[in-house]
Design a protein around this motif. Structure first.
Motif, PDB file in Angstrom:
ATOM      1  N   ALA A  90       9.555  25.507 -11.922  1.00 27.25           N
ATOM      2  CA  ALA A  90       9.137  25.295 -13.316  1.00 27.25           C
ATOM      3  C   ALA A  90       8.686  23.855 -13.532  1.00 27.25           C
ATOM      4  CB  ALA A  90      10.286  25.642 -14.261  1.00 27.25           C
ATOM      5  N   PHE A  91       9.334  22.920 -12.850  1.00 23.51           N
ATOM      6  CA  PHE A  91       8.956  21.510 -12.944  1.00 23.51           C
ATOM      7  C   PHE A  91       7.520  21.314 -12.451  1.00 23.51           C
ATOM      8  CE2 PHE A  91       8.707  17.150 -11.445  1.00 23.51           C
ATOM      9  CZ  PHE A  91       9.448  16.429 -12.364  1.00 23.51           C
ATOM     10  N   SER A  92       7.172  21.958 -11.321  1.00 21.50           N
ATOM     11  CA  SER A  92       5.820  21.814 -10.781  1.00 21.50           C
ATOM     12  C   SER A  92       4.785  22.449 -11.707  1.00 21.50           C
ATOM     13  CB  SER A  92       5.738  22.439  -9.386  1.00 21.50           C
ATOM     14  OG  SER A  92       5.953  23.836  -9.443  1.00 21.50           O
ATOM     15  N   ARG A  93       5.147  23.557 -12.355  1.00 23.13           N
ATOM     16  CA  ARG A  93       4.213  24.177 -13.299  1.00 23.13           C
ATOM     17  C   ARG A  93       3.893  23.223 -14.445  1.00 23.13           C
ATOM     18  NH1 ARG A  93       6.643  28.879 -16.760  1.00 23.13           N
ATOM     19  NH2 ARG A  93       7.893  27.056 -17.347  1.00 23.13           N
ATOM     20  N   ARG A 116       0.816  -1.213   0.000  1.00 22.58           N
ATOM     21  CA  ARG A 116       0.000   0.000   0.000  1.00 22.58           C
ATOM     22  C   ARG A 116       0.853   1.268   0.000  1.00 22.58           C
ATOM     23  NH1 ARG A 116      -2.839   0.574   4.841  1.00 22.58           N
ATOM     24  NH2 ARG A 116      -3.902   2.309   3.812  1.00 22.58           N
ATOM     25  N   THR A 117       0.338   2.293  -0.697  1.00 21.59           N
ATOM     26  CA  THR A 117       0.931   3.633  -0.666  1.00 21.59           C
ATOM     27  C   THR A 117      -0.199   4.643  -0.566  1.00 21.59           C
ATOM     28  OG1 THR A 117       2.792   2.939  -2.057  1.00 21.59           O
ATOM     29  CG2 THR A 117       2.395   5.301  -1.853  1.00 21.59           C
ATOM     30  N   SER A 118      -0.199   5.432   0.505  1.00 24.70           N
ATOM     31  CA  SER A 118      -1.210   6.474   0.679  1.00 24.70           C
ATOM     32  C   SER A 118      -0.664   7.834   0.266  1.00 24.70           C
ATOM     33  CB  SER A 118      -1.667   6.532   2.144  1.00 24.70           C
ATOM     34  OG  SER A 118      -2.064   5.272   2.624  1.00 24.70           O
ATOM     35  N   PHE A 119       0.614   8.097   0.617  1.00 23.42           N
ATOM     36  CA  PHE A 119       1.234   9.386   0.322  1.00 23.42           C
ATOM     37  C   PHE A 119       2.643   9.148  -0.204  1.00 23.42           C
ATOM     38  CE2 PHE A 119      -1.648   9.925   3.931  1.00 23.42           C
ATOM     39  CZ  PHE A 119      -2.526  10.867   3.416  1.00 23.42           C
ATOM     40  N   TYR A 120       2.976   9.868  -1.275  1.00 20.70           N
ATOM     41  CA  TYR A 120       4.310   9.740  -1.871  1.00 20.70           C
ATOM     42  C   TYR A 120       4.933  11.125  -1.981  1.00 20.70           C
ATOM     43  CZ  TYR A 120       8.021   8.773  -5.233  1.00 20.70           C
ATOM     44  OH  TYR A 120       9.254   8.677  -5.853  1.00 20.70           O
ATOM     45  N   THR A 121       6.137  11.291  -1.424  1.00 17.15           N
ATOM     46  CA  THR A 121       6.842  12.568  -1.432  1.00 17.15           C
ATOM     47  C   THR A 121       8.038  12.486  -2.367  1.00 17.15           C
ATOM     48  OG1 THR A 121       6.166  12.978   0.858  1.00 17.15           O
ATOM     49  CG2 THR A 121       8.000  14.287   0.003  1.00 17.15           C
ATOM     50  N   PHE A 122       8.228  13.549  -3.175  1.00 14.87           N
ATOM     51  CA  PHE A 122       9.297  13.506  -4.180  1.00 14.87           C
ATOM     52  C   PHE A 122       9.723  14.918  -4.568  1.00 14.87           C
ATOM     53  CE2 PHE A 122       5.507  14.245  -6.561  1.00 14.87           C
ATOM     54  CZ  PHE A 122       5.873  14.868  -7.750  1.00 14.87           C
ATOM     55  N   PHE A 123      10.842  15.003  -5.276  1.00 14.53           N
ATOM     56  CA  PHE A 123      11.288  16.197  -5.993  1.00 14.53           C
ATOM     57  C   PHE A 123      11.860  15.685  -7.313  1.00 14.53           C
ATOM     58  CE2 PHE A 123      14.708  14.776  -3.264  1.00 14.53           C
ATOM     59  CZ  PHE A 123      15.865  14.932  -4.010  1.00 14.53           C
ATOM     60  N   GLU A 153      -3.805   6.117  -8.627  1.00 18.33           N
ATOM     61  CA  GLU A 153      -5.126   6.740  -8.590  1.00 18.33           C
ATOM     62  C   GLU A 153      -5.541   7.115  -7.168  1.00 18.33           C
ATOM     63  OE1 GLU A 153      -7.152   7.637 -11.157  1.00 18.33           O
ATOM     64  OE2 GLU A 153      -5.413   7.163 -12.398  1.00 18.33           O
ATOM     65  N   THR A 154      -5.077   6.359  -6.201  1.00 22.41           N
ATOM     66  CA  THR A 154      -5.494   6.601  -4.808  1.00 22.41           C
ATOM     67  C   THR A 154      -4.393   7.241  -3.967  1.00 22.41           C
ATOM     68  OG1 THR A 154      -4.805   4.356  -4.198  1.00 22.41           O
ATOM     69  CG2 THR A 154      -7.088   4.647  -4.910  1.00 22.41           C
ATOM     70  N   VAL A 155      -3.305   7.674  -4.612  1.00 23.97           N
ATOM     71  CA  VAL A 155      -2.157   8.209  -3.890  1.00 23.97           C
ATOM     72  C   VAL A 155      -2.206   9.735  -3.902  1.00 23.97           C
ATOM     73  CG1 VAL A 155       0.364   8.357  -3.822  1.00 23.97           C
ATOM     74  CG2 VAL A 155      -0.744   6.210  -4.466  1.00 23.97           C
ATOM     75  N   ASP A 156      -1.936  10.353  -2.746  1.00 28.83           N
ATOM     76  CA  ASP A 156      -1.727  11.793  -2.676  1.00 28.83           C
ATOM     77  C   ASP A 156      -0.225  12.060  -2.782  1.00 28.83           C
ATOM     78  OD1 ASP A 156      -4.349  12.689  -2.455  1.00 28.83           O
ATOM     79  OD2 ASP A 156      -4.389  12.382  -0.294  1.00 28.83           O
ATOM     80  N   PHE A 157       0.124  13.084  -3.575  1.00 31.00           N
ATOM     81  CA  PHE A 157       1.528  13.363  -3.860  1.00 31.00           C
ATOM     82  C   PHE A 157       1.952  14.656  -3.155  1.00 31.00           C
ATOM     83  CE2 PHE A 157      -0.032  10.758  -7.302  1.00 31.00           C
ATOM     84  CZ  PHE A 157       0.982   9.836  -7.481  1.00 31.00           C
ATOM     85  N   PHE A 158       3.069  14.571  -2.427  1.00 33.08           N
ATOM     86  CA  PHE A 158       3.652  15.728  -1.763  1.00 33.08           C
ATOM     87  C   PHE A 158       4.944  16.076  -2.499  1.00 33.08           C
ATOM     88  CE2 PHE A 158       1.748  14.030   2.450  1.00 33.08           C
ATOM     89  CZ  PHE A 158       0.490  14.472   2.051  1.00 33.08           C
ATOM     90  N   TYR A 159       5.051  17.339  -2.937  1.00 36.95           N
ATOM     91  CA  TYR A 159       6.188  17.759  -3.762  1.00 36.95           C
ATOM     92  C   TYR A 159       7.016  18.783  -2.999  1.00 36.95           C
ATOM     93  CZ  TYR A 159       8.689  19.775  -7.763  1.00 36.95           C
ATOM     94  OH  TYR A 159       9.662  20.227  -8.634  1.00 36.95           O
ATOM     95  N   ALA A 160       8.335  18.595  -2.996  1.00 32.42           N
ATOM     96  CA  ALA A 160       9.258  19.511  -2.305  1.00 32.42           C
ATOM     97  C   ALA A 160      10.065  20.282  -3.337  1.00 32.42           C
ATOM     98  CB  ALA A 160      10.187  18.724  -1.380  1.00 32.42           C
ATOM     99  N   MET A 161      10.166  21.608  -3.149  1.00 30.58           N
ATOM    100  CA  MET A 161      10.949  22.460  -4.047  1.00 30.58           C
ATOM    101  C   MET A 161      12.239  22.867  -3.341  1.00 30.58           C
ATOM    102  SD  MET A 161       8.083  24.791  -6.015  1.00 30.58           S
ATOM    103  CE  MET A 161       7.773  25.858  -4.604  1.00 30.58           C
ATOM    104  N   PHE A 162      13.366  22.427  -3.894  1.00 29.25           N
ATOM    105  CA  PHE A 162      14.661  22.722  -3.288  1.00 29.25           C
ATOM    106  C   PHE A 162      15.463  23.756  -4.069  1.00 29.25           C
ATOM    107  CE2 PHE A 162      13.791  18.384  -1.669  1.00 29.25           C
ATOM    108  CZ  PHE A 162      13.876  18.648  -0.313  1.00 29.25           C
ATOM    109  N   LYS A 163      15.100  24.029  -5.330  1.00 31.16           N
ATOM    110  CA  LYS A 163      15.854  24.955  -6.180  1.00 31.16           C
ATOM    111  C   LYS A 163      14.909  25.582  -7.194  1.00 31.16           C
ATOM    112  CE  LYS A 163      17.235  20.944  -8.925  1.00 31.16           C
ATOM    113  NZ  LYS A 163      16.415  20.047  -8.092  1.00 31.16           N
ATOM    114  N   SER A 164      15.406  26.572  -7.943  1.00 31.35           N
ATOM    115  CA  SER A 164      14.555  27.328  -8.863  1.00 31.35           C
ATOM    116  C   SER A 164      13.922  26.431  -9.923  1.00 31.35           C
ATOM    117  CB  SER A 164      15.373  28.428  -9.540  1.00 31.35           C
ATOM    118  OG  SER A 164      15.843  29.357  -8.585  1.00 31.35           O
ATOM    119  N   TYR A 165      14.689  25.481 -10.432  1.00 36.16           N
ATOM    120  CA  TYR A 165      14.153  24.595 -11.472  1.00 36.16           C
ATOM    121  C   TYR A 165      12.919  23.847 -10.995  1.00 36.16           C
ATOM    122  CZ  TYR A 165      13.723  20.484 -14.441  1.00 36.16           C
ATOM    123  OH  TYR A 165      13.231  19.489 -15.253  1.00 36.16           O
ATOM    124  N   ASP A 166      12.867  23.522  -9.715  1.00 39.28           N
ATOM    125  CA  ASP A 166      11.754  22.724  -9.193  1.00 39.28           C
ATOM    126  C   ASP A 166      10.420  23.450  -9.311  1.00 39.28           C
ATOM    127  OD1 ASP A 166      13.810  21.061  -8.612  1.00 39.28           O
ATOM    128  OD2 ASP A 166      13.724  21.294  -6.444  1.00 39.28           O
TER     129      ASP A 166
END
Length: 532
Positions: free
Chosen positions: A355-358, A320-327, A340-353
């Motif tokens: 634009a990546f999220s956009r 099982r995976t409920s939450f996945y955190t990444f950059f 489909e059932t996973v919530d994603f947490f995104y971390a921004m460590f630099k300027s490129y991140d």
């Protein structure tokens, strides 16, 4: 006498000549009917007529463009966007239905949260073909990129209107230390009703009480960039702890995007009174542990980095995976079995991140990453359901870094961030695969033995984090899974380092006293068997 008369005659003659020259000059140059003045007046009349004609022509062109019938509008949009003649399911549909189809295509990108639906099509059409300077070349097929490029221009114009302007004399950005400024709080915070919540734990643990901020804001929302006072506060630190030197419009484009849901996660995880959560790291200590069923029995499962759960690995780390955190560099969302059932947490460590999220929210491939430290890199497209994406708040990263990790190293690991997220979202937290241990391979999914190196962890203080996990475990705030017998060593006042020392120097008396042989320690060291 004669001489005087001649002189007078000459004087009168000169006066007459001068008078004649004056009259002649007036006749030649003073008349407005002269050829020179006639030419100037004629040219002015022609310019005036041309100017009026141009105004009339421009007005007529605008009027004709604005009064195009539906069929002409469709033809222009087809030509500009490269729409095939049968882009709607049935080519013989009425023009009004085809325009509705175009509206749906545009709304798929823009949405209708910020821009009223009835204005969206008019804005797109005006941008595309009334302003001739922005007309794109026709193509054979409809491309999402064309709609996105032109729609993005409209969104930037509308986003800039959302940003609160700074006051006439805005306060200057001061140089501050990581823990100097207060942390932004979440107004929608809802305290847990569980009798064993972390708020209750803080009441009994002085160590946690002086560190724990229950309502610190965990995820970014549009208010963090739209409201100038909040944005100004975040501008004191650079990423990952703030927005200093970042493009405010780009950040606003992300946080105001209709696909981005910035609702608070407090009190939304479960209907149960008390929520049990497991946080799974990638440590090799999980290899061969058989902890999969225990992990899956939790209410929620948090994972980071390369969260492989397929095949035989599920027996050790669960499915099982409920939450996945990444950059960007740690994105392995394509390997998660059920996104489909996973919530994603995104971390921004630099300027490129940013634009990546956009691009994630626009559902287009990530931009090319260029850096002086590595060759140009094209990240793969994340397998993320954009409606379930949340972006970690810089103040939450700063809070975890300063309150628990003592602001050591460059930044916390994503694993550490997830542990503190779980402590704010859950009532009971058990962590697995944390605390780098050189007796085990680096990752639980390694096919061979991979040793730890300092270069791998240059941005992190893993020793500091390892001490922290043990401290949280001893305080009863989390349960740390470990393949060594912590309680045995605690009672015998013998540490893991003592075990290694005894093995190396062949001190057998103590091991005999506790009925454990050197052979057992050898198997523990080489084959990662459970010590208990």
């Amino acid at each position: 006498m004669f001489r005087v008369s001649v002189n007078r005659l000459v004087s009168f003659l000169m006066i007459f000549v001068c008078f004649f020259m004056i009259i002649l000059s007036v006749k030649l140059f003073g008349s407005t009917n002269s050829p020179r003045f006639l030419y100037i007046e004629r040219k002015a009349e022609i310019d005036n007529v041309n100017r009026q004609n141009n105004i009339l022509t421009e007005s007529s062109n605008k009027q004709s463009n604005l009064q195009l019938d539906e069929k002409d509008k469709i033809k222009k949009i087809q030509s500009i966007l490269g729409l095939p003649s049968n882009f709607i399911h049935h080519a013989n549909q009425l023009p009004g239905k085809q325009l509705e189809g175009i509206q749906e295509i545009i709304n798929d990108y823009l949405g209708t949260n910020d821009i009223p639906a009835e204005k969206t099509l008019n804005n797109i059409m005006k941008l595309l073909f009334i302003n001739n300077s922005r007309v794109v070349e026709p193509s054979s097929n409809l491309t999402t990129q064309k709609i996105q490029e032109h729609s993005a221009e409209i969104r930037v114009l509308s986003i800039n209107k959302l940003l609160e302007r700074p006051p006439p004399n805005p306060p200057k950005i001061q140089r501050v230390k990581p823990n100097d400024l207060p942390y932004i709080r979440d107004d929608s915070y809802k305290p847990s009703q569980c009798p064993n919540s972390y708020t209750q734990k803080a009441a009994h643990s002085s160590w946690l009480r002086e560190r724990y901020i229950p309502n610190v804001k965990m995820f970014l929302s549009k208010e963090d960039v739209n409201v100038f006072s909040t944005y100004h506060k975040l501008s004191h630190y650079g990423l990952p702890f703030g927005f200093a030197r970042e493009n405010r419009t780009l950040i606003a484009e992300v946080l105001n995007h209709p696909n981005y849901k910035s609702t608070s996660a407090y009190g939304t995880l479960s209907n149960k009174q008390c929520t049990r959560c497991a946080v799974i790291g990638c440590g090799g200590v999980l290899k061969g542990s058989g902890k999969g069923p225990e992990i899956d029995a939790h209410d929620h499962v948090f994972r980071v980095n390369r969260a492989l759960t397929k095949g035989h690995l599920a027996n050790d780390v669960g499915k099982r995976t409920s939450f996945y955190t990444f950059f960007p560099e740690s994105d392995y969302s394509r390997e998660i079995e059920d996104t489909e059932t996973v919530d994603f947490f995104y971390a921004m460590f630099k300027s490129y991140d940013t634009a990546f999220s956009r691009n994630i929210l626009n559902e287009i491939p990530p931009p090319l990453y260029k850096s002086s430290h590595r060759d140009p890199w094209q990240p793969p497209m994340p397998k993320v359901k954009v409606e379930q994406l949340r972006i970690l708040h810089p103040d939450f990263l700063r809070y975890a870094f300063t309150h628990y990790l003592d602001a050591k190293s460059a930044r916390p690991t994503t694993g550490a961030l997830v542990v503190f997220l779980a402590m704010h979202l859950c009532d009971e937290v058990n962590i697995y695969g944390f605390g780098y241990d050189k007796r085990f391979t680096l990752h639980y999914y390694d096919t061979g033995f991979v040793e730890h190196t300092d270069a791998m962890m240059s941005a992190h203080d893993v020793d500091n984090e390892r001490v922290l996990w043990r401290k949280l475990h001893e305080e009863g705030l989390i349960t740390l899974f470990n393949r060594t017998s912590l309680h045995l060593f605690k009672h015998r006042h013998v540490s893991i380092n003592t075990c290694t020392c005894l093995y190396r120097h062949m001190y057998t008396s103590i091991w005999t006293h506790v009925h454990v042989y050197i052979d057992t320690c050898t198997r523990l060291y080489r084959h990662m068997y459970t010590f208990i």
